[in-house]
Motif scaffolding. Structure first.
Motif, short mmCIF file in Angstrom:
data_model
loop_
_atom_site.label_atom_id
_atom_site.label_comp_id
_atom_site.label_asym_id
_atom_site.label_seq_id
_atom_site.Cartn_x
_atom_site.Cartn_y
_atom_site.Cartn_z
N GLN A 229 4.01 12.16 -5.24
CA GLN A 229 3.57 13.44 -5.96
C GLN A 229 4.03 13.28 -7.33
O GLN A 229 3.37 13.52 -8.39
N LEU A 230 5.42 12.76 -7.63
CA LEU A 230 5.81 12.46 -9.11
C LEU A 230 4.88 11.46 -9.77
O LEU A 230 4.73 11.66 -10.71
N LEU A 231 4.92 10.56 -8.99
CA LEU A 231 4.20 9.25 -9.71
C LEU A 231 2.87 9.77 -9.86
O LEU A 231 2.22 9.30 -11.15
N THR A 232 2.10 10.40 -9.18
CA THR A 232 0.70 10.94 -9.46
C THR A 232 0.61 11.79 -10.73
O THR A 232 -0.43 11.83 -11.50
N LEU B 2 8.54 0.10 -5.50
CA LEU B 2 9.79 0.79 -5.82
C LEU B 2 10.67 0.90 -4.37
O LEU B 2 11.89 0.61 -4.27
N ALA B 3 10.06 0.83 -3.25
CA ALA B 3 10.80 0.62 -2.16
C ALA B 3 11.24 -0.52 -1.72
O ALA B 3 12.28 -0.59 -1.12
N ASP B 4 10.42 -1.60 -2.15
CA ASP B 4 10.90 -2.99 -1.79
C ASP B 4 12.19 -3.15 -2.86
O ASP B 4 12.97 -3.86 -2.43
N CYS B 5 11.98 -2.71 -4.00
CA CYS B 5 13.07 -2.81 -4.97
C CYS B 5 14.49 -2.08 -4.39
O CYS B 5 15.32 -2.58 -4.29
N ARG B 6 14.51 -0.89 -3.98
CA ARG B 6 15.40 -0.30 -3.22
C ARG B 6 16.19 -1.02 -2.20
O ARG B 6 17.09 -1.15 -1.95
N ASP B 7 15.30 -1.70 -1.13
CA ASP B 7 15.49 -2.48 -0.09
C ASP B 7 16.28 -3.71 -0.36
O ASP B 7 17.33 -4.02 0.21
N LEU B 8 15.79 -4.34 -1.44
CA LEU B 8 16.37 -5.57 -2.20
C LEU B 8 17.79 -5.28 -2.45
O LEU B 8 18.59 -5.94 -2.34
N LEU B 9 17.88 -4.05 -3.48
CA LEU B 9 19.23 -3.70 -3.96
C LEU B 9 20.36 -3.44 -2.89
O LEU B 9 21.48 -3.74 -3.00
N ASN C 233 19.70 5.19 -2.76
CA ASN C 233 18.28 5.78 -1.81
C ASN C 233 17.77 7.12 -2.88
O ASN C 233 16.71 7.26 -3.00
N HIS C 234 18.86 7.77 -3.28
CA HIS C 234 18.33 8.87 -4.20
C HIS C 234 17.65 8.65 -5.11
O HIS C 234 16.40 9.11 -5.47
N VAL C 235 17.86 7.52 -6.13
CA VAL C 235 17.16 7.21 -7.18
C VAL C 235 15.76 6.69 -6.99
O VAL C 235 14.65 7.10 -7.37
N PHE C 236 15.85 5.72 -5.99
CA PHE C 236 14.63 5.09 -5.55
C PHE C 236 13.71 6.15 -5.03
O PHE C 236 12.43 6.10 -4.96
N ASN C 237 14.06 6.77 -4.03
CA ASN C 237 13.28 8.05 -3.29
C ASN C 237 12.66 9.00 -4.19
O ASN C 237 11.41 9.52 -3.91
N GLN D 276 19.86 15.38 -13.95
CA GLN D 276 20.99 14.85 -14.54
C GLN D 276 21.72 13.98 -13.35
O GLN D 276 22.26 12.60 -13.59
N LYS D 277 21.77 14.35 -12.00
CA LYS D 277 22.32 13.82 -11.16
C LYS D 277 21.68 12.61 -10.64
O LYS D 277 22.21 11.35 -10.53
N VAL D 278 20.09 12.58 -10.87
CA VAL D 278 19.30 11.25 -10.41
C VAL D 278 19.73 10.12 -11.58
O VAL D 278 20.02 9.23 -11.10
#
Length: 186
Positions: free
Chosen positions: A154-157, A120-127, A144-148, A57-59
């Motif tokens: 592992q989640l993506l896999t 996703l890391a690039d999106c985070r950095d641009l945001l 950072n919380h959302v994109f990390n 819920q927090k994410v």
């Protein structure tokens, strides 16, 4: 001379109010049905992956708060021309990410966790660059919380494993992403 601005104060109040209203019913005023369905699936994936309902819920709540705050900033013309260029770069990268996510889903065994994590890391950095001077460090932490979280290899896999329990979720996420791409939303 006083640096008071009623417009600035009104925008801060909007951001604060919207931040505290990040519930499903209030979000529907700001987020379309397709995006809402994708968020629901992301919540289910997070809940199953972490085994923790409150973390999931927090994410998602953090994601919604950031989206709404950026929407408020954009509607109030708070971004400079340079920041608008960063916003365009973010939108392009988000589009690339959506197309990549869909492609990985449609063609089994093409998934590359490094590629997806990097996008996703690039999106985070641009945001973060976009909102650097507009939002608080707490909001930066939310980004950072959302994109990390969703960029976790592992989640993506697990999400992209054709034999995983997440396959129905991924199907609905990619169906929604496809609609947003076709509509030109992302």
């Amino acid at each position: 001379m006083d640096a008071f601005s009623s417009k600035d104060m009104a925008m801060k109040a909007q951001k604060k109010i919207l931040s505290s209203m990040a519930t499903k019913s209030s979000v529907q005023m700001f987020i379309d049905d397709t995006s809402s369905e994708i968020l629901d699936e992301l919540y289910r994936v997070s809940k199953e992956y972490t085994g923790n309902k409150s973390e999931a819920q927090k994410v998602v709540k953090d994601l919604v708060k950031i989206a709404v705050k950026i929407g408020v900033l954009f509607r109030n013309n708070r971004f400079s021309n340079e920041e608008l260029r960063v916003a365009q770069d973010f939108k392009k990268k988000l589009h690339t990410g959506a197309m990549t996510a869909i492609s990985f889903y449609e063609v089994d065994f093409t998934f590359d966790k490094t590629v997806m994590s990097e996008i996703l890391a690039d999106c985070r950095d641009l945001l973060l660059k976009l909102v650097n001077t507009h939002l608080t460090p707490k909001s930066h932490g939310r980004i950072n919380h959302v994109f990390n979280h969703y960029g976790d290899p592992q989640l993506l896999t697990k999400l992209y494993d054709p034999n995983s329990n997440f396959r129905p979720n991924l199907t609905r996420i990619c169906k929604g992403l496809n609609k947003l791409v076709e509509d030109g939303t992302i």
